[in-house]
Write a protein that holds these residues in place. Structure first.
Motif, PDB file in Angstrom:
ATOM      1  N   ILE A  96      17.233  11.833  -2.061  1.00 18.67           N
ATOM      2  CA  ILE A  96      16.337  11.226  -1.077  1.00 18.67           C
ATOM      3  C   ILE A  96      16.389   9.707  -1.237  1.00 18.67           C
ATOM      4  O   ILE A  96      16.056   9.176  -2.301  1.00 18.67           O
ATOM      5  N   VAL A  97      16.807   9.013  -0.195  1.00 17.37           N
ATOM      6  CA  VAL A  97      16.886   7.558  -0.181  1.00 17.37           C
ATOM      7  C   VAL A  97      15.723   7.018   0.642  1.00 17.37           C
ATOM      8  O   VAL A  97      15.460   7.500   1.754  1.00 17.37           O
ATOM      9  N   MET A  98      15.027   6.012   0.104  1.00 17.96           N
ATOM     10  CA  MET A  98      13.886   5.419   0.803  1.00 17.96           C
ATOM     11  C   MET A  98      14.042   3.907   0.807  1.00 17.96           C
ATOM     12  O   MET A  98      14.252   3.290  -0.246  1.00 17.96           O
ATOM     13  N   ARG A  99      13.907   3.308   2.002  1.00 17.45           N
ATOM     14  CA  ARG A  99      14.034   1.862   2.147  1.00 17.45           C
ATOM     15  C   ARG A  99      13.083   1.350   3.232  1.00 17.45           C
ATOM     16  O   ARG A  99      12.857   2.023   4.245  1.00 17.45           O
ATOM     17  N   GLN A 113       8.502   4.081  -7.114  1.00 14.34           N
ATOM     18  CA  GLN A 113       8.972   2.735  -7.400  1.00 14.34           C
ATOM     19  C   GLN A 113       9.894   2.707  -8.615  1.00 14.34           C
ATOM     20  O   GLN A 113       9.847   3.582  -9.482  1.00 14.34           O
ATOM     21  N   GLY A 114      10.722   1.647  -8.668  1.00 16.02           N
ATOM     22  CA  GLY A 114      11.551   1.387  -9.842  1.00 16.02           C
ATOM     23  C   GLY A 114      12.485   2.535 -10.183  1.00 16.02           C
ATOM     24  O   GLY A 114      13.219   3.052  -9.330  1.00 16.02           O
ATOM     25  N   ASP A 115      12.441   2.958 -11.457  1.00 16.84           N
ATOM     26  CA  ASP A 115      13.326   4.016 -11.943  1.00 16.84           C
ATOM     27  C   ASP A 115      13.042   5.348 -11.260  1.00 16.84           C
ATOM     28  O   ASP A 115      13.951   6.165 -11.100  1.00 16.84           O
ATOM     29  N   LYS A 116      11.794   5.562 -10.862  1.00 13.25           N
ATOM     30  CA  LYS A 116      11.461   6.824 -10.184  1.00 13.25           C
ATOM     31  C   LYS A 116      12.167   6.905  -8.826  1.00 13.25           C
ATOM     32  O   LYS A 116      12.601   7.978  -8.415  1.00 13.25           O
ATOM     33  N   ARG A 117      12.254   5.789  -8.138  1.00 15.44           N
ATOM     34  CA  ARG A 117      12.949   5.795  -6.845  1.00 15.44           C
ATOM     35  C   ARG A 117      14.441   6.065  -7.034  1.00 15.44           C
ATOM     36  O   ARG A 117      15.055   6.800  -6.249  1.00 15.44           O
ATOM     37  N   LYS A 118      15.026   5.489  -8.080  1.00 12.51           N
ATOM     38  CA  LYS A 118      16.431   5.753  -8.373  1.00 12.51           C
ATOM     39  C   LYS A 118      16.641   7.211  -8.785  1.00 12.51           C
ATOM     40  O   LYS A 118      17.627   7.836  -8.413  1.00 12.51           O
ATOM     41  N   SER A 178       0.829  -1.212   0.000  1.00 15.16           N
ATOM     42  CA  SER A 178       0.000   0.000   0.000  1.00 15.16           C
ATOM     43  C   SER A 178       0.863   1.261   0.000  1.00 15.16           C
ATOM     44  O   SER A 178       0.502   2.265  -0.617  1.00 15.16           O
ATOM     45  N   VAL A 179       2.006   1.202   0.689  1.00 13.51           N
ATOM     46  CA  VAL A 179       2.935   2.336   0.671  1.00 13.51           C
ATOM     47  C   VAL A 179       3.539   2.498  -0.718  1.00 13.51           C
ATOM     48  O   VAL A 179       3.664   3.611  -1.247  1.00 13.51           O
ATOM     49  N   ARG A 180       3.898   1.384  -1.340  1.00 16.93           N
ATOM     50  CA  ARG A 180       4.455   1.439  -2.702  1.00 16.93           C
ATOM     51  C   ARG A 180       3.440   2.002  -3.697  1.00 16.93           C
ATOM     52  O   ARG A 180       3.820   2.648  -4.680  1.00 16.93           O
ATOM     53  N   ALA A 181       2.174   1.746  -3.443  1.00 17.20           N
ATOM     54  CA  ALA A 181       1.131   2.201  -4.362  1.00 17.20           C
ATOM     55  C   ALA A 181       0.726   3.649  -4.126  1.00 17.20           C
ATOM     56  O   ALA A 181      -0.044   4.210  -4.912  1.00 17.20           O
ATOM     57  N   ARG A 238      14.130  -8.895  -4.258  1.00 15.97           N
ATOM     58  CA  ARG A 238      14.565  -9.093  -5.644  1.00 15.97           C
ATOM     59  C   ARG A 238      13.588  -8.455  -6.628  1.00 15.97           C
ATOM     60  O   ARG A 238      13.983  -7.989  -7.698  1.00 15.97           O
ATOM     61  N   LYS A 239      12.335  -8.421  -6.236  1.00 13.58           N
ATOM     62  CA  LYS A 239      11.311  -7.841  -7.106  1.00 13.58           C
ATOM     63  C   LYS A 239      11.326  -6.323  -7.066  1.00 13.58           C
ATOM     64  O   LYS A 239      11.225  -5.662  -8.113  1.00 13.58           O
TER      65      LYS A 239
END
Length: 407
Positions: A177-180, A164-169, A156-159, A202-203
């Motif tokens: 801003i680093v998020m984990r 996510q993905g390239d946007k997070r990079k 739900s947080v990812r959504a 991995r996903k």
């Protein structure tokens, strides 16, 4: 005595004086010639001539100056040697401070790797990457505290508020801003729970694995390990801890922290000082209640545990002293205790603890966008996996706010 004999005496006396004077002059001239030609003493081996500095010292002494002047000259010469002719002492001290900070971070990284190897816990890919590459400066590291059973909350947080993905990079590269998601390992390291997290990682590639055994009663230890690990991996201005059932507006959080970037020892959150609960069996019971004085006393000032941020120097302090920092039963009390004896600025910002709609919605309409929203009754968003999308829709800052923000 005859006249002849009287005349011989003056004659001999006159000749003797004349020749005496002539011999004296000759000896003097011969001596001068002899001296100029051969009186040249070579320097002995190992006997060096005085340097310019030593000559200057002798000149000062010869002029009748005292030893204080000589000492001042020596101190000025040493200062020039150490800091250059311009005497840039301030810059040199700043450079030394940066070097020490860098060494402390490198040491923290080595400790994290060493502890992971010794315990057999999985070593984060971020640690492996950090060992072979230089560090860059980040604005903030956001650690989202999660558990093995919280897969739906993470999704739900990812959504909603976590790119996510390239946007997070892109968020890391362009905004700093680093998020984990932050999680340790199970009591049986390598078991089914750990394998499930590894498959999820991995996903999505958005986990920070800690050398820590997961458990509700171990939140204080987990928080301490998180800050120590995060500061060893990323050189950031701030380190944020947030629960996985809280809604966060990342751009607003970044803009809030930037205003305090130039300060030192910053501890920002929704500050409180609730009662120390000594009764067994109640929620938030404090087994060490006796440390806080008489029954009915309150805790010292500390931030609520749903979301708070600390500056780099405080995270480094935790990393360097994690072995001796005491853990209380409640995580938010523990971190407040670690700072209570330090010269720390406690910043109370109520935008970090807004309620869910309509509270955060009304504030957003008034131009006062909330940083974080949750329900106090649930210490997070009640049924967050189902409701966080609604909170995001009604109280979110909008995706464009993040990419247009300038930190």
């Amino acid at each position: 005595m005859t006249w002849k004999s009287r005349g011989e005496f003056p004659s001999r006396s006159f000749v003797s004086q004349k020749w005496t004077l002539f011999l004296c002059l000759g000896s003097f001239c011969a001596g001068m010639l002899f001296t100029n030609r051969i009186w040249s003493i070579p320097e002995q081996n190992g006997l060096a001539r005085p340097t310019a500095a030593e000559t200057g010292k002798m000149d000062v002494v010869s002029e009748g100056c005292n030893s204080r002047i000589l000492q001042e000259m020596e101190m000025r010469r040493e200062n020039r040697d150490m800091y250059g002719e311009d005497f840039k002492g301030h810059n040199s001290i700043q450079a030394l401070d940066k070097t020490i900070s860098s060494l402390e971070m490198d040491l923290a990284t080595a400790r994290a790797v060493q502890e992971s190897v010794r315990s057999g816990a999985p070593v984060s890919d971020d640690i492996r990457t950090n060992e072979s590459s230089g560090k860059r400066k980040y604005l903030m590291v956001v650690g989202i505290n999660t558990a093995f059973s919280s897969r739906k909350r993470r999704d739900s947080v990812r959504a909603t508020w976590m790119p996510q993905g390239d946007k997070r990079k892109k968020l890391e590269e362009e905004k700093g801003i680093v998020m984990r998601f932050v999680i340790g390992h199970s009591a049986t390291s390598g078991g089914i729970l750990d394998r499930a997290i590894e498959a999820e990682d991995r996903k999505h590639g958005d986990f920070l694995r800690l050398n820590h055994v997961e458990g509700y009663l171990e939140l204080s230890a987990k928080t301490k390990t998180y800050f120590a690990t995060a500061v060893s991996l990323w050189d950031a201005d701030f380190y944020v801890k947030v629960d996985d059932d809280v809604h966060v507006n990342i751009a607003t959080l970044g803009e809030t922290l930037v205003r305090h970037r130039s300060k030192q020892r910053i501890y920002i959150g929704c500050m409180k000082s609730g009662p120390v609960l000594s009764q067994k069996g109640v929620r938030y019971h404090e087994p060490e209640h006796w440390k806080f004085g008489e029954s009915g006393n309150k805790y010292f000032r500390h931030a609520t545990g749903q979301l708070y941020a600390i500056s780099n120097d405080l995270a480094t302090y935790i990393s360097n002293n994690h072995n001796v920092l005491h853990k209380y039963a409640n995580e938010d009390v523990s971190i407040g205790a670690w700072f209570i004896g330090l010269d720390v600025e406690h910043i109370d910002d109520r935008r970090l603890c807004c309620g869910t709609p309509p509270d955060c919605e009304w504030k957003a309409q008034a131009g006062n966008i909330c940083v974080a929203s949750f329900d106090w009754s649930c210490s997070g968003i009640c049924r967050s996996a189902d409701r966080i999308k609604e909170v995001h829709r009604r109280c979110g800052e909008g995706e464009n706010a993040l990419w247009s923000a300038s930190f």
